[in-house]
Scaffold this motif. Structure first.
Motif, PDB file in Angstrom:
ATOM      1  N   MET A 117      40.433  38.320  48.463  1.00  0.00           N
ATOM      2  CA  MET A 117      39.037  38.705  48.391  1.00  0.00           C
ATOM      3  C   MET A 117      38.231  37.918  49.429  1.00  0.00           C
ATOM      4  SD  MET A 117      36.344  38.368  45.186  1.00  0.00           S
ATOM      5  CE  MET A 117      37.478  37.255  44.389  1.00  0.00           C
ATOM      6  N   THR A 118      37.474  38.624  50.244  1.00  0.00           N
ATOM      7  CA  THR A 118      36.598  37.978  51.219  1.00  0.00           C
ATOM      8  C   THR A 118      35.248  37.714  50.567  1.00  0.00           C
ATOM      9  OG1 THR A 118      37.678  39.146  53.037  1.00  0.00           O
ATOM     10  CG2 THR A 118      35.496  38.211  53.463  1.00  0.00           C
ATOM     11  N   VAL A 119      34.852  36.446  50.552  1.00  0.00           N
ATOM     12  CA  VAL A 119      33.598  36.073  49.920  1.00  0.00           C
ATOM     13  C   VAL A 119      32.477  36.181  50.950  1.00  0.00           C
ATOM     14  CG1 VAL A 119      32.345  34.257  48.701  1.00  0.00           C
ATOM     15  CG2 VAL A 119      34.825  34.488  48.393  1.00  0.00           C
ATOM     16  N   PRO A 120      31.424  36.953  50.669  1.00  0.00           N
ATOM     17  CA  PRO A 120      30.325  37.062  51.627  1.00  0.00           C
ATOM     18  C   PRO A 120      29.687  35.698  51.891  1.00  0.00           C
ATOM     19  CG  PRO A 120      30.140  38.715  49.889  1.00  0.00           C
ATOM     20  CD  PRO A 120      31.215  37.773  49.473  1.00  0.00           C
ATOM     21  N   ALA A 121      29.128  35.546  53.064  1.00  0.00           N
ATOM     22  CA  ALA A 121      28.453  34.295  53.402  1.00  0.00           C
ATOM     23  C   ALA A 121      27.154  34.190  52.621  1.00  0.00           C
ATOM     24  CB  ALA A 121      28.160  34.256  54.897  1.00  0.00           C
ATOM     25  N   PRO A 122      26.783  32.972  52.200  1.00  0.00           N
ATOM     26  CA  PRO A 122      25.487  32.788  51.539  1.00  0.00           C
ATOM     27  C   PRO A 122      24.346  33.190  52.466  1.00  0.00           C
ATOM     28  CG  PRO A 122      26.875  30.832  51.275  1.00  0.00           C
ATOM     29  CD  PRO A 122      27.553  31.722  52.274  1.00  0.00           C
ATOM     30  N   THR A 123      23.224  33.529  51.876  1.00  0.00           N
ATOM     31  CA  THR A 123      22.056  33.889  52.673  1.00  0.00           C
ATOM     32  C   THR A 123      21.438  32.640  53.305  1.00  0.00           C
ATOM     33  OG1 THR A 123      20.490  33.618  50.852  1.00  0.00           O
ATOM     34  CG2 THR A 123      21.580  35.776  51.078  1.00  0.00           C
ATOM     35  N   ALA A 124      20.576  32.850  54.273  1.00  0.00           N
ATOM     36  CA  ALA A 124      19.873  31.733  54.904  1.00  0.00           C
ATOM     37  C   ALA A 124      19.048  30.972  53.874  1.00  0.00           C
ATOM     38  CB  ALA A 124      18.974  32.250  56.026  1.00  0.00           C
ATOM     39  N   GLN A 125      18.439  31.694  52.929  1.00  0.00           N
ATOM     40  CA  GLN A 125      17.648  31.045  51.886  1.00  0.00           C
ATOM     41  C   GLN A 125      18.518  30.177  50.993  1.00  0.00           C
ATOM     42  OE1 GLN A 125      14.412  30.817  51.307  1.00  0.00           O
ATOM     43  NE2 GLN A 125      14.706  29.639  49.408  1.00  0.00           N
ATOM     44  N   GLU A 126      19.680  30.677  50.628  1.00  0.00           N
ATOM     45  CA  GLU A 126      20.587  29.898  49.780  1.00  0.00           C
ATOM     46  C   GLU A 126      21.087  28.656  50.507  1.00  0.00           C
ATOM     47  OE1 GLU A 126      22.224  33.694  47.160  1.00  0.00           O
ATOM     48  OE2 GLU A 126      23.201  33.135  49.050  1.00  0.00           O
ATOM     49  N   LEU A 127      21.433  28.804  51.777  1.00  0.00           N
ATOM     50  CA  LEU A 127      21.882  27.646  52.551  1.00  0.00           C
ATOM     51  C   LEU A 127      20.764  26.621  52.706  1.00  0.00           C
ATOM     52  CD1 LEU A 127      23.946  29.448  55.328  1.00  0.00           C
ATOM     53  CD2 LEU A 127      24.842  28.084  53.422  1.00  0.00           C
ATOM     54  N   ALA A 128      19.529  27.097  52.856  1.00  0.00           N
ATOM     55  CA  ALA A 128      18.394  26.182  52.973  1.00  0.00           C
ATOM     56  C   ALA A 128      18.190  25.409  51.680  1.00  0.00           C
ATOM     57  CB  ALA A 128      17.130  26.957  53.334  1.00  0.00           C
ATOM     58  N   GLU A 129      18.361  26.071  50.538  1.00  0.00           N
ATOM     59  CA  GLU A 129      18.224  25.377  49.255  1.00  0.00           C
ATOM     60  C   GLU A 129      19.313  24.321  49.085  1.00  0.00           C
ATOM     61  OE1 GLU A 129      18.052  28.076  45.995  1.00  0.00           O
ATOM     62  OE2 GLU A 129      16.140  28.957  46.616  1.00  0.00           O
ATOM     63  N   VAL A 130      20.531  24.655  49.483  1.00  0.00           N
ATOM     64  CA  VAL A 130      21.634  23.686  49.400  1.00  0.00           C
ATOM     65  C   VAL A 130      21.346  22.485  50.289  1.00  0.00           C
ATOM     66  CG1 VAL A 130      24.052  23.303  50.000  1.00  0.00           C
ATOM     67  CG2 VAL A 130      23.394  25.357  48.723  1.00  0.00           C
ATOM     68  N   GLU A 131      20.902  22.742  51.519  1.00  0.00           N
ATOM     69  CA  GLU A 131      20.609  21.651  52.448  1.00  0.00           C
ATOM     70  C   GLU A 131      19.475  20.777  51.922  1.00  0.00           C
ATOM     71  OE1 GLU A 131      20.439  18.899  55.266  1.00  0.00           O
ATOM     72  OE2 GLU A 131      22.078  20.335  54.940  1.00  0.00           O
ATOM     73  N   ARG A 132      18.472  21.407  51.352  1.00  0.00           N
ATOM     74  CA  ARG A 132      17.356  20.641  50.806  1.00  0.00           C
ATOM     75  C   ARG A 132      17.814  19.763  49.646  1.00  0.00           C
ATOM     76  NH1 ARG A 132      13.321  21.325  46.951  1.00  0.00           N
ATOM     77  NH2 ARG A 132      14.211  23.313  46.305  1.00  0.00           N
ATOM     78  N   ALA A 133      18.670  20.316  48.801  1.00  0.00           N
ATOM     79  CA  ALA A 133      19.196  19.538  47.683  1.00  0.00           C
ATOM     80  C   ALA A 133      20.037  18.365  48.183  1.00  0.00           C
ATOM     81  CB  ALA A 133      20.024  20.433  46.768  1.00  0.00           C
ATOM     82  N   ASN A 134      20.890  18.627  49.167  1.00  0.00           N
ATOM     83  CA  ASN A 134      21.743  17.554  49.698  1.00  0.00           C
ATOM     84  C   ASN A 134      20.927  16.451  50.366  1.00  0.00           C
ATOM     85  OD1 ASN A 134      24.095  18.783  48.814  1.00  0.00           O
ATOM     86  ND2 ASN A 134      24.510  19.795  50.776  1.00  0.00           N
ATOM     87  N   SER A 135      19.916  16.834  51.129  1.00  0.00           N
ATOM     88  CA  SER A 135      19.129  15.832  51.847  1.00  0.00           C
ATOM     89  C   SER A 135      18.186  15.072  50.925  1.00  0.00           C
ATOM     90  CB  SER A 135      18.329  16.486  52.973  1.00  0.00           C
ATOM     91  OG  SER A 135      17.408  17.432  52.460  1.00  0.00           O
ATOM     92  N   SER A 136      17.882  15.622  49.759  1.00  0.00           N
ATOM     93  CA  SER A 136      16.953  14.969  48.832  1.00  0.00           C
ATOM     94  C   SER A 136      17.570  13.764  48.137  1.00  0.00           C
ATOM     95  CB  SER A 136      16.480  15.970  47.774  1.00  0.00           C
ATOM     96  OG  SER A 136      17.507  16.246  46.833  1.00  0.00           O
ATOM     97  N   GLY A 137      18.902  13.777  47.991  1.00  0.00           N
ATOM     98  CA  GLY A 137      19.567  12.722  47.239  1.00  0.00           C
ATOM     99  C   GLY A 137      19.418  12.877  45.738  1.00  0.00           C
ATOM    100  N   LYS A 138      18.763  13.944  45.295  1.00  0.00           N
ATOM    101  CA  LYS A 138      18.543  14.161  43.867  1.00  0.00           C
ATOM    102  C   LYS A 138      19.702  14.940  43.242  1.00  0.00           C
ATOM    103  CE  LYS A 138      13.504  14.382  44.441  1.00  0.00           C
ATOM    104  NZ  LYS A 138      12.293  15.251  44.309  1.00  0.00           N
ATOM    105  N   GLN A 139      19.795  14.842  41.932  1.00  0.00           N
ATOM    106  CA  GLN A 139      20.797  15.600  41.204  1.00  0.00           C
ATOM    107  C   GLN A 139      20.484  17.095  41.294  1.00  0.00           C
ATOM    108  OE1 GLN A 139      23.689  14.976  39.403  1.00  0.00           O
ATOM    109  NE2 GLN A 139      23.770  17.197  39.187  1.00  0.00           N
ATOM    110  N   PRO A 140      21.416  17.896  41.824  1.00  0.00           N
ATOM    111  CA  PRO A 140      21.151  19.338  41.904  1.00  0.00           C
ATOM    112  C   PRO A 140      21.372  20.045  40.568  1.00  0.00           C
ATOM    113  CG  PRO A 140      23.263  18.824  42.912  1.00  0.00           C
ATOM    114  CD  PRO A 140      22.668  17.517  42.500  1.00  0.00           C
ATOM    115  N   VAL A 141      20.579  21.076  40.352  1.00  0.00           N
ATOM    116  CA  VAL A 141      20.759  21.981  39.223  1.00  0.00           C
ATOM    117  C   VAL A 141      20.814  23.399  39.786  1.00  0.00           C
ATOM    118  CG1 VAL A 141      19.850  22.850  37.046  1.00  0.00           C
ATOM    119  CG2 VAL A 141      19.494  20.453  37.664  1.00  0.00           C
TER     120      VAL A 141
END
Length: 283
Positions: free
Chosen positions: A1-25
């Protein structure tokens, strides 16, 4: 199964969570809603010090208006496709997230937890997985919009207001039900409904969660007392199955609430219940 790439918005949320140092939910929506249905929850958890990530399902439109203009985009999305997509996004986070899901999202978060991907899990009115046996009449009626026509398996199916009122909004006023329908409802893939309906007679079903995984993490199952879509019997059977895990497993039923409990005027009570649980284990 080929998994579609995340959207730009989803990647931005992930990056923001990672750079924040906060616990992601991570918040996972179910059928007939979009990720925007979690917007107030995301703000609520952000205010409590967490980093919110609200991924959609593969190919989800960005807005309800776009979804209604092009409903066929939802067709033929199965639970395995969505779980793989969600997993790919979760694995981009630097810290193992807490994961919260509603309805079929409540099933998906169990699947992700059963793969060792969740630091704490909240499954709200979760759709049944293989091994969850009760099938109350109200759940059959709520699913009949899809199941009465086998061709719906390969279609995107929208609910009429009357179907939405019965399955989602039976515990709120007609006025609020109309508001919720106009603001949040979109078409949904017929595949997950058929998958859930036949999960216990299909040994190869995708609709299954590893409830015994040693790294499943703590889990809370929340049920709405008056839910027609996922009645108490289904939610409690999910809890009984999950509590075989050596980790913490808890159940709570919120009185007077239906399946719309995450989006209706009482959403904050549900969010606070989820936040209290998550906060006991991850901060």
């Amino acid at each position: 199964m080929t998994v579609p790439a995340p959207t730009a918005q989803e990647l931005a949320e992930v990056e923001r969570a990672n750079s924040s140092g906060k616990q992601p939910v991570v918040f996972v929506h179910g059928l007939w809603l979009l990720d925007t249905s979690w917007d107030r929850w995301a703000e609520f958890f952000e205010a409590a010090g967490y980093a919110a990530v609200t991924p959609g399902w593969p190919d989800d439109p960005a807005t309800v208006e776009e979804a209604r203009a092009n409903p066929d985009v939802f067709a033929n999305k199965g639970i395995g496709d969505v779980a793989a997509y969600q997993q790919a996004i979760v694995e981009k986070l630097d810290r193992k997230p807490a994961i919260i899901g509603h309805s079929f999202g409540g099933l998906l978060v169990q699947m992700l937890a059963g793969r060792g991907l969740s630091a704490a899990t909240v499954a709200i009115d979760p759709a049944p997985s293989r091994g969850v046996l009760p099938l109350p009449a109200s759940a059959l009626k709520a699913s009949s919009a899809v199941l009465t026509n086998p061709a719906n398996r390969h279609r995107a199916v929208a609910l009429t207001f009357e179907q939405f009122k019965y399955g989602f909004a039976n515990a709120v006023s007609d006025e609020e039900a109309h508001e919720l329908y106009e603001k949040y409802h979109v078409a949904g893939s017929g595949v997950p409904i058929f998958q859930a309906a036949f999960a216990n007679i299909n040994p190869r079903t995708e609709v299954k969660a590893d409830n015994l995984h040693p790294d499943r993490g703590p889990m809370l199952v929340i049920s709405g007392e008056y839910d027609h879509q996922v009645p108490h019997a289904i939610a409690h059977a999910t809890y009984e199955r999950q509590r075989k895990n050596p980790g913490v497993t808890e159940f709570t039923e919120l009185p007077g609430r239906g399946h719309s409990l995450t989006i209706d005027s009482g959403w904050q009570e549900v969010a606070a219940t989820a936040l209290d649980f998550v906060g006991r284990f991850v901060k």
